[in-house]
Write a protein that holds these residues in place. Sequence first.
Motif, mmCIF file in Angstrom:
data_model
loop_
_atom_site.group_PDB
_atom_site.id
_atom_site.type_symbol
_atom_site.label_atom_id
_atom_site.label_comp_id
_atom_site.label_asym_id
_atom_site.label_seq_id
_atom_site.Cartn_x
_atom_site.Cartn_y
_atom_site.Cartn_z
ATOM 1 N N ILE A 199 1.590 21.349 6.715
ATOM 2 C CA ILE A 199 2.145 21.110 8.050
ATOM 3 C C ILE A 199 3.425 20.295 7.951
ATOM 4 C CG2 ILE A 199 1.736 19.922 10.247
ATOM 5 C CD1 ILE A 199 -1.257 20.658 9.880
ATOM 6 N N GLY A 200 3.399 19.238 7.168
ATOM 7 C CA GLY A 200 4.571 18.387 7.028
ATOM 8 C C GLY A 200 5.741 19.104 6.380
ATOM 9 N N PHE A 201 5.456 19.880 5.348
ATOM 10 C CA PHE A 201 6.519 20.620 4.674
ATOM 11 C C PHE A 201 7.123 21.672 5.595
ATOM 12 C CE2 PHE A 201 7.965 23.901 1.587
ATOM 13 C CZ PHE A 201 8.970 23.151 1.000
ATOM 14 N N GLY A 202 6.292 22.411 6.310
ATOM 15 C CA GLY A 202 6.795 23.441 7.217
ATOM 16 C C GLY A 202 7.633 22.863 8.340
ATOM 17 N N PHE A 203 7.176 21.767 8.926
ATOM 18 C CA PHE A 203 7.928 21.144 10.013
ATOM 19 C C PHE A 203 9.241 20.560 9.498
ATOM 20 C CE2 PHE A 203 8.800 17.717 13.087
ATOM 21 C CZ PHE A 203 8.839 18.480 14.241
ATOM 22 N N THR A 204 9.210 19.954 8.322
ATOM 23 C CA THR A 204 10.423 19.372 7.742
ATOM 24 C C THR A 204 11.448 20.439 7.402
ATOM 25 O OG1 THR A 204 9.120 17.540 6.861
ATOM 26 C CG2 THR A 204 11.284 17.907 5.880
ATOM 27 N N ILE A 205 11.002 21.535 6.817
ATOM 28 C CA ILE A 205 11.921 22.626 6.494
ATOM 29 C C ILE A 205 12.566 23.162 7.770
ATOM 30 C CG2 ILE A 205 11.977 25.039 5.698
ATOM 31 C CD1 ILE A 205 11.984 23.070 3.426
#
Length: 154
Positions: free
Chosen positions: A52-58
Amino acid sequence: MTTEGENGDTTLLGGDMSSELSANRTAMSFERTALSAHRTLLSMMQASLSLIGFGFTIFQFFTSLSNEYLKGEFPQHTARLFGLAMVSMGLILLSLGIYDHYKAMTLLRERKRHLVDLGLVHNYLPIRIASSMAISILMLLLGLLALADILFSL
């Protein structure tokens, strides 16, 4: 476990020492199984938080990069699709982890109650709801907010 009889002697609840030890081992095995289920839920939370964090950050990084520096030359739908895919995978993983944990704990409670009813386990300490379950539900809600932000941010 021992109790005091009428004349002050101590007797074993299970009858003899071997059955008492067996009942205690069985009770402790339920605790170990519950702790194992909690560790599994925590591992699922860790993996889903990363997704979730990686997807939102990207999504946020490429959206701001495209808006500030590339002036629309970079297709924003690519970042949005990638972010949606990562956040969705994280939410699905977390949902499955919550469901699996709930089912495992329900089955464990039923088995323990059955053994208590048969007299094979003496003390019935109910299996508690773990704080990890509450935190995972909150994390699921936050992940849904991140998904909504990616979907509806124009």
